[in-house]
Design a protein around this motif. Structure first.
Motif, PDB file in Angstrom:
ATOM      1  N   ALA A  49      36.352  58.665  38.968  1.00  0.00           N
ATOM      2  CA  ALA A  49      34.948  58.548  38.543  1.00  0.00           C
ATOM      3  C   ALA A  49      34.204  59.779  39.031  1.00  0.00           C
ATOM      4  N   CYS A  50      33.057  60.008  38.422  1.00  0.00           N
ATOM      5  CA  CYS A  50      32.197  61.100  38.873  1.00  0.00           C
ATOM      6  C   CYS A  50      31.303  60.575  39.990  1.00  0.00           C
ATOM      7  N   SER A  51      31.363  61.196  41.164  1.00  0.00           N
ATOM      8  CA  SER A  51      30.564  60.748  42.303  1.00  0.00           C
ATOM      9  C   SER A  51      29.126  61.237  42.218  1.00  0.00           C
ATOM     10  N   THR A  98      38.459  55.549  51.369  1.00  0.00           N
ATOM     11  CA  THR A  98      39.116  54.336  50.866  1.00  0.00           C
ATOM     12  C   THR A  98      40.364  53.964  51.649  1.00  0.00           C
ATOM     13  N   GLY A  99      40.869  54.880  52.477  1.00  0.00           N
ATOM     14  CA  GLY A  99      42.138  54.644  53.160  1.00  0.00           C
ATOM     15  C   GLY A  99      43.329  55.033  52.314  1.00  0.00           C
ATOM     16  N   GLU A 100      43.066  55.521  51.091  1.00  0.00           N
ATOM     17  CA  GLU A 100      44.129  55.985  50.195  1.00  0.00           C
ATOM     18  C   GLU A 100      44.068  57.504  50.098  1.00  0.00           C
ATOM     19  N   PRO A 125      39.730  54.759  34.801  1.00  0.00           N
ATOM     20  CA  PRO A 125      38.312  54.812  35.175  1.00  0.00           C
ATOM     21  C   PRO A 125      37.989  53.749  36.221  1.00  0.00           C
ATOM     22  N   ALA A 126      37.314  54.139  37.291  1.00  0.00           N
ATOM     23  CA  ALA A 126      36.974  53.196  38.364  1.00  0.00           C
ATOM     24  C   ALA A 126      35.904  52.227  37.886  1.00  0.00           C
ATOM     25  N   LEU A 127      36.021  50.994  38.338  1.00  0.00           N
ATOM     26  CA  LEU A 127      34.986  50.010  38.074  1.00  0.00           C
ATOM     27  C   LEU A 127      33.804  50.279  39.012  1.00  0.00           C
ATOM     28  N   PHE A 162      35.463  52.066  44.634  1.00  0.00           N
ATOM     29  CA  PHE A 162      35.847  52.888  45.791  1.00  0.00           C
ATOM     30  C   PHE A 162      35.480  52.172  47.092  1.00  0.00           C
ATOM     31  N   SER A 163      34.263  51.608  47.151  1.00  0.00           N
ATOM     32  CA  SER A 163      33.848  50.863  48.346  1.00  0.00           C
ATOM     33  C   SER A 163      34.685  49.596  48.517  1.00  0.00           C
ATOM     34  N   GLN A 164      35.033  48.960  47.403  1.00  0.00           N
ATOM     35  CA  GLN A 164      35.862  47.755  47.481  1.00  0.00           C
ATOM     36  C   GLN A 164      37.229  48.073  48.089  1.00  0.00           C
ATOM     37  N   ARG A 165      37.798  49.195  47.686  1.00  0.00           N
ATOM     38  CA  ARG A 165      39.097  49.579  48.247  1.00  0.00           C
ATOM     39  C   ARG A 165      38.970  49.926  49.733  1.00  0.00           C
ATOM     40  N   ALA A 166      37.858  50.560  50.102  1.00  0.00           N
ATOM     41  CA  ALA A 166      37.626  50.860  51.520  1.00  0.00           C
ATOM     42  C   ALA A 166      37.577  49.579  52.334  1.00  0.00           C
TER      43      ALA A 166
END
Length: 450
Positions: free
Chosen positions: A11-13, A76-78, A106-108, A112-116
């Protein structure tokens, strides 16, 4: 939609717009591998900045600074790759499209915060603090959100959790190991005392969180009064903008007009209302009814009067709400007249909205809603309505536990509610194995088996 955590997302930050730089972020196991397919030279598998040319097939389309975060050293830890490309709309979309064509998804929104969170990098309170940091309207909200993101709330929640685990451990020990009948603090009265301490902690958290949410989202401030007392002029003076139409004709304001005023430690959401009077104009009547209906939901009421228009009947409707009586058009009065009117009300300031002389009102508002002490309070500050409901549930479970003790129920029943509280706190902290924590505490604290 079911989320696949094995996907590499993109995604575009930054906002996709015509600007100097756009930042495109990939997160996932294949982040580097996918990025390597559109650049001239493979990325080094290190945490560093690297310059690369970006290609669409054989055609160069940009030269970008690329940041790589590997081995869990990312938000994200990834594995994360951030492409800092030039900020054209077409170029940004083109690079994202290329990355998707090579396997990224494409990120939902919020993924990114959810994965973190799922990877233990942040907890739920920190995740919410990211949104608050972005949406902060005043300095205090900004500082508190930053502290929550840094993890101040983690420490306070951990302390609360330690108290809870200790109570559970005492009860669990008496159930599982009846030979240990001399465990200090395990009597019903002692457990009740410990529960009351937790209950007080919970009430404090809810009270402080309520204060923060009001200042964070804005103090709903109703400007109320009869026609032609200067409500619209007051709104315009407060926000230093000609937001509301001002005339000498009664009934000019027929619907609500809104504005916002930011102080260092709070924000006012200002609502100018239709002047209150008897009228046969149906449109004006609707505006007046709407004005009256807003009294209940307001956090603050600026009740505007002048020498010739003091609506005591309307004042009766608002006197038990937080309010300040604003004596407007003070430039037309002498000191004796001002003091005479001031003697009829407790909270009253004299202003001249027409001349923008409202410093006394501003000073009163600043004193009333400073809230600077929130920075020093050592309890969790919750900004999410769902998290607040979770703590209301904690309060309910604690009250239920107290009542069960008073009714003489066995302690194993009480522990059912306490384990539920522990689950809620762990959920906020991003921890899931409550049973193991309790067992560790029992053996460590009560020396079972030596």
């Amino acid at each position: 939609m079911k989320i696949n955590l094995n996907d590499t997302i993109v995604a575009c930050s930054t906002k996709i717009a015509r600007q100097a730089i756009s930042i495109i972020r990939l997160s996932g196991e294949q982040a580097l591998e996918i990025t390597n397919k559109i650049i001239s030279k493979k990325l080094e598998n290190n945490n560093k900045m690297q310059i690369r040319k970006i290609y669409d097939g054989n055609d160069i389309i940009d030269e970008s600074l690329i940041l790589t975060f590997v081995n869990g050293k990312s938000f994200t830890g990834e594995n994360i790759v951030e492409i800092h490309c030039h900020g054209g709309i077409l170029l940004t979309k083109k690079i994202i499209s290329l990355l998707i064509s090579y396997g990224a998804r494409p990120a939902l929104p919020g993924e990114f915060s959810q994965r973190a969170y799922l990877n233990g990098k942040i907890n739920l309170i920190q995740a919410e603090s990211i949104n608050n940091l972005i949406d902060s309207k005043n300095e205090l909200a900004l500082k508190i959100s930053a502290m929550n993101l840094e993890g101040k709330n983690n420490r306070a929640l951990q302390e609360m959790k330690i108290k809870l685990i200790d109570i559970i451990s005492k009860i669990q020990t008496s159930i599982d190991y009846p030979d240990y009948d001399d465990v200090e603090g395990s009597s019903a009265e002692e457990i009740k005392t410990d529960l009351q301490i937790l209950k007080n902690d919970t009430l404090k958290i809810l009270e402080v969180s309520k204060r923060f949410n009001i200042l964070n989202h804005g103090i709903n401030t109703l400007i109320l009064g009869e026609t032609n007392v200067g409500k619209s002029s007051l709104l315009n003076s407060l926000i230093s903008e000609e937001k509301a139409i001002v005339t000498d004709f009664e009934g000019t304001t027929r619907d609500i007009v809104e504005g916002q005023l930011n102080f260092d430690n709070f924000t006012l959401n200002l609502i100018d209302t239709a002047g209150i009077r008897n009228t046969n104009d149906k449109v004006e009547q609707i505006g007046i009814e709407k004005s009256i209906s807003l009294i209940e939901s307001s956090n603050l009421i600026l009740f505007v009067i002048n020498k010739s228009k003091i609506n005591y009947e309307l004042y009766e409707k608002i006197k038990n709400k937080k309010h300040i009586v604003v004596l407007n058009k003070a430039e037309l009065l002498n000191m004796n007249e001002i003091e005479d009117i001031k003697g009829k009300f407790n909270n009253i300031v004299a202003v001249s909205a027409l001349n923008s002389d409202i410093k006394n009102l501003i000073q009163w508002i600043e004193n009333e809603f400073d809230n600077g002490d929130l920075l020093e309070i050592e309890v969790p500050i919750l900004s999410n309505s769902f998290h607040i409901e979770m703590f209301k549930n904690i309060l309910k479970l604690l009250s239920n536990s107290e009542e069960n003790i008073n009714q003489g129920f066995t302690t194993d029943l009480i522990n059912v509610d306490l384990y539920e509280i522990l689950k809620i706190i762990n959920n906020l902290l991003g921890i899931y194995d409550a049973d193991e924590e309790v067992i560790d505490n029992i053996f460590r604290k009560y020396c079972l088996g030596k």
